[in-house]
Design a protein around this motif. Sequence first.
Motif, short mmCIF file in Angstrom:
data_model
loop_
_atom_site.label_atom_id
_atom_site.label_comp_id
_atom_site.label_asym_id
_atom_site.label_seq_id
_atom_site.Cartn_x
_atom_site.Cartn_y
_atom_site.Cartn_z
N GLN A 142 -53.01 68.60 69.98
CA GLN A 142 -52.37 67.41 69.59
C GLN A 142 -52.77 66.15 70.06
OE1 GLN A 142 -48.44 69.07 71.17
NE2 GLN A 142 -47.87 69.43 68.84
N GLN B 169 -46.40 69.11 63.49
CA GLN B 169 -47.66 68.56 62.94
C GLN B 169 -47.87 69.25 61.80
OE1 GLN B 169 -50.38 68.67 66.37
NE2 GLN B 169 -51.73 67.34 65.19
N TYR C 84 -55.91 65.61 67.86
CA TYR C 84 -55.93 65.63 66.16
C TYR C 84 -54.62 65.11 65.72
CZ TYR C 84 -60.25 68.06 66.57
OH TYR C 84 -61.65 68.47 66.76
N SER C 85 -54.44 64.59 64.84
CA SER C 85 -53.37 63.85 64.20
C SER C 85 -52.80 64.88 63.25
CB SER C 85 -53.52 62.60 64.00
OG SER C 85 -54.59 62.49 62.60
N ARG C 86 -53.48 66.01 62.63
CA ARG C 86 -53.08 66.53 61.37
C ARG C 86 -53.64 68.04 61.85
NH1 ARG C 86 -53.90 64.40 56.71
NH2 ARG C 86 -53.66 66.54 55.51
N SER D 289 -49.44 72.45 54.20
CA SER D 289 -50.27 73.18 55.32
C SER D 289 -49.93 74.53 55.08
CB SER D 289 -49.89 72.55 56.58
OG SER D 289 -50.07 71.10 56.71
N LYS E 275 -45.87 70.33 59.50
CA LYS E 275 -44.70 69.83 58.31
C LYS E 275 -45.29 68.15 58.05
CE LYS E 275 -40.72 72.22 59.72
NZ LYS E 275 -39.38 72.03 60.36
N ALA E 276 -45.90 67.63 58.95
CA ALA E 276 -46.34 66.19 58.84
C ALA E 276 -47.58 66.02 57.98
CB ALA E 276 -46.39 65.17 60.06
N SER E 277 -48.42 67.03 57.93
CA SER E 277 -49.51 67.19 57.25
C SER E 277 -49.69 67.49 55.67
CB SER E 277 -50.52 68.07 58.06
OG SER E 277 -50.77 67.57 59.16
N LYS F 273 -59.70 68.42 56.09
CA LYS F 273 -58.77 69.12 56.47
C LYS F 273 -58.99 69.69 57.84
CE LYS F 273 -56.68 69.71 52.47
NZ LYS F 273 -55.20 69.29 52.03
N ASP G 206 -54.08 71.34 59.01
CA ASP G 206 -53.52 71.85 57.85
C ASP G 206 -53.80 73.33 57.62
OD1 ASP G 206 -54.32 69.29 55.87
OD2 ASP G 206 -55.52 69.29 57.72
#
Length: 286
Positions: free
Chosen positions: A82, A130, A85-87, A137, A132-134, A9, A89
């Motif tokens: 951004q 980001q 990091y790609s995520r 979260s 939402k995509a993870s 995470k 949490d």
Amino acid sequence: MTPGTMEGKVCLITGATSGIGLESARALARQGATVVLSGRDKGRGEAALAEVRRTVPDARLDLLLADLTSLASVRQLAQDFQARYSRLDVLLNNAGLILDRRKVTPDGFEATFVTNHLSHFLLTNLLLEQLKASGASRVVTVSSEAHRFVPLDFLDDLQAERGSYSGTQVYGKSKLANILFTRALARRLAGTKVTANSLHPGVVRSGFGLNSEGIFKHLVKLASPFMLSAEGGARTSVFLASSPEVEGVSAKYFIRSKVAREAKTAQDDAAMETLWRKSAELTGVG
């Protein structure tokens, strides 16, 4: 919390270089999370990284600098995060400020309002996709029981321009704004896996309030022996950031890791939407 439960995470914490922000970072790092600490000062930030590593030698940590009195700096913080990091949490909106004299930032905002509410409103919105995509979260926002002593007419004077300035009242208004924002955000996140909750950390013995110059600073010093430690104050933040017990729980206010009833003013849906609209206008986001 069990070590390793946050493995994989990524957590971003504002105001993480001291007090409950630092202790939240330590606790989440101990659980295996990659923790990104945000603060204003590079020296204090690097000292905070070293302090966490002193007790969690294998901690995965990063430092991003930002001044939350500046919306441009908040935007840069989001961009910097951004880029690395790609995520995301957990977004822990922890930074807080109380002043005993009215101070206006270069952006033209009252400093307590922009630091405690508006900057976190902007940061959360900038990082929302980001989050939402993870997946599942969490957005966790540190409020305070001080929100109970504020009338709703604060919405007509968000910048504390009228009458004599009361630092404790302005602080309480920003903490009420934290809860109204959290509830409005949770409404907008319905149907996603992202949750939003707020909390009262307790009366914490930390550096908070010592930046003021008047009586509040002296009251903090006098009360210090009776306050929670920073570690104790961080427990509810860490619980909301990491516990499986609150997975899927949203739009709630917590004290001592338990759901609590916020003041009636914080349950006002019309006020909630008015604050969101005004905050969006001031920051330029939806």
